[in-house]
Design an enzyme around this catalytic site. Sequence first.
Site, mmCIF file in Angstrom:
data_model
loop_
_atom_site.group_PDB
_atom_site.id
_atom_site.type_symbol
_atom_site.label_atom_id
_atom_site.label_comp_id
_atom_site.label_asym_id
_atom_site.label_seq_id
_atom_site.Cartn_x
_atom_site.Cartn_y
_atom_site.Cartn_z
ATOM 1 N N ASN A 1 0.745 -0.978 0.162
ATOM 2 C CA ASN A 1 -0.016 0.372 0.485
ATOM 3 C C ASN A 1 0.795 1.316 0.341
ATOM 4 O OD1 ASN A 1 -1.394 2.041 0.546
ATOM 5 N ND2 ASN A 1 -2.990 1.730 2.699
ATOM 6 N N TRP A 2 0.642 1.778 -1.400
ATOM 7 C CA TRP A 2 2.066 2.777 -1.411
ATOM 8 C C TRP A 2 0.920 4.270 -0.456
ATOM 9 C CZ3 TRP A 2 4.168 3.085 -7.001
ATOM 10 C CH2 TRP A 2 5.611 2.207 -6.757
ATOM 11 N N LYS A 3 -0.183 4.184 -0.017
ATOM 12 C CA LYS A 3 -0.965 5.399 0.112
ATOM 13 C C LYS A 3 -0.625 6.492 -0.418
ATOM 14 C CE LYS A 3 -0.082 3.057 4.264
ATOM 15 N NZ LYS A 3 0.552 3.070 6.150
ATOM 16 N N HIS B 1 -9.586 1.421 5.011
ATOM 17 C CA HIS B 1 -8.526 1.772 5.774
ATOM 18 C C HIS B 1 -8.015 2.828 7.072
ATOM 19 C CE1 HIS B 1 -4.350 2.428 6.877
ATOM 20 N NE2 HIS B 1 -4.017 1.544 5.750
ATOM 21 N N GLU C 1 -5.535 -4.348 10.637
ATOM 22 C CA GLU C 1 -4.485 -2.990 10.909
ATOM 23 C C GLU C 1 -4.702 -2.494 11.605
ATOM 24 O OE1 GLU C 1 -2.445 -2.550 7.201
ATOM 25 O OE2 GLU C 1 -4.175 -0.979 7.540
ATOM 26 N N GLY D 1 2.480 2.330 10.640
ATOM 27 C CA GLY D 1 3.775 3.711 10.290
ATOM 28 C C GLY D 1 4.177 4.446 11.882
ATOM 29 N N SER E 1 3.233 -1.606 10.334
ATOM 30 C CA SER E 1 5.197 -2.186 10.281
ATOM 31 C C SER E 1 6.008 -3.333 10.261
ATOM 32 C CB SER E 1 4.992 -1.061 12.011
ATOM 33 O OG SER E 1 4.771 -0.069 12.261
ATOM 34 N N GLY F 1 2.599 -1.397 4.211
ATOM 35 C CA GLY F 1 2.774 0.591 4.025
ATOM 36 C C GLY F 1 3.991 0.487 3.996
ATOM 37 N N GLY F 2 5.452 1.313 4.789
ATOM 38 C CA GLY F 2 6.138 2.020 4.629
ATOM 39 C C GLY F 2 7.230 1.085 3.752
HETATM 40 P P1 13P Z 1 2.947 0.510 7.826
HETATM 41 O O1 13P Z 1 3.343 -0.704 7.106
HETATM 42 O O2 13P Z 1 4.060 1.837 7.221
HETATM 43 O O3 13P Z 1 2.966 0.487 9.692
HETATM 44 O O4 13P Z 1 1.194 0.668 6.845
HETATM 45 C C1 13P Z 1 0.445 -0.364 7.005
HETATM 46 C C2 13P Z 1 -0.017 -0.045 6.362
HETATM 47 O O5 13P Z 1 -1.129 0.738 6.656
HETATM 48 C C3 13P Z 1 -1.251 -1.302 5.099
HETATM 49 O O6 13P Z 1 -2.268 -0.670 4.590
#
Ligand code: 13P
Length: 249
Positions: A9-11, A90, A162, A168, A207, A228-229
């Site tokens: 998920n690149w957000k 989300h 999540e 994050g 994370s 995410g990250g």
């Molecule tokens: P992180 O991996 O950056 O914690 O984000 C998780 C997330 O929200 C994936 O949708």
Amino acid sequence: MRKSLVAANWKMLGRFADIAPYMAQLRLSDRADVVLFPSALHLQAAVLAAPDGLKCGVQDVGTSHGGAHTGEISADMVVEMGGSWCIVGHSERRIDQGETDDLVATKASAALKSGLLPIVCVGETLAEREAGHAETTVHRQLAAVLDRVDRSALSRIVVGYEPVWAIGTGESASADQAQEMHGFIRSQLDAMDPVAARLIRIVYGGSVTPDNASELFAQDDIDGGLVGGASLDARAFSAIVDAVPVGVA
Ligand code: 13P
């Protein structure tokens, strides 16, 4: 029985110029379905550049199949542009855009009707966990979707657990904490439809890194991850994909 799924998920990150080099470095695995969620604006570029076996999707989807809804993107449009997945619910949208359980359920249902596969995100805040309400929150969020989705389509959803406090923050849920909630989610699914409960994948997000992915993915009810990250770096994300265990049932 359940093939693992690992999703990026690149957000609201990642640029058009990043897509080709990212695809060139990405390593897939036949042990997992791998999905990339770039921004909707970048979906088509990702679809065109994706290696065989990589699916793409959007991070949110509209509730309607078309009409006067300025700024919205329908599930049909996503399918038309080569997308096959979407994320709904989300926590960043629940918090930033005030999305309700009911709205998330409507989005999941609209996605399924158009043939898009939804990852339905659920998860408690730190305050809810500390108050002992983590399971109640997750149960309520998931029940809203399960009550709305057509029973014949149920096994096509993926649940993304999540915990908001782990997103994050660099502080992943422990493998035990995550497994406990995944087991709880599986029992909720089982109470509704035991056959679908064995088929539905429950992925963990919050994370996830190359360092903790193996331990998380080794848990009985953790069927992969929503990253995410760490997914913005093709090598790190490939290492997470590679952490899917061999011979997951
Ligand atoms: P992180 O991996 O950056 O914690 O984000 C998780 C997330 O929200 C994936 O949708």
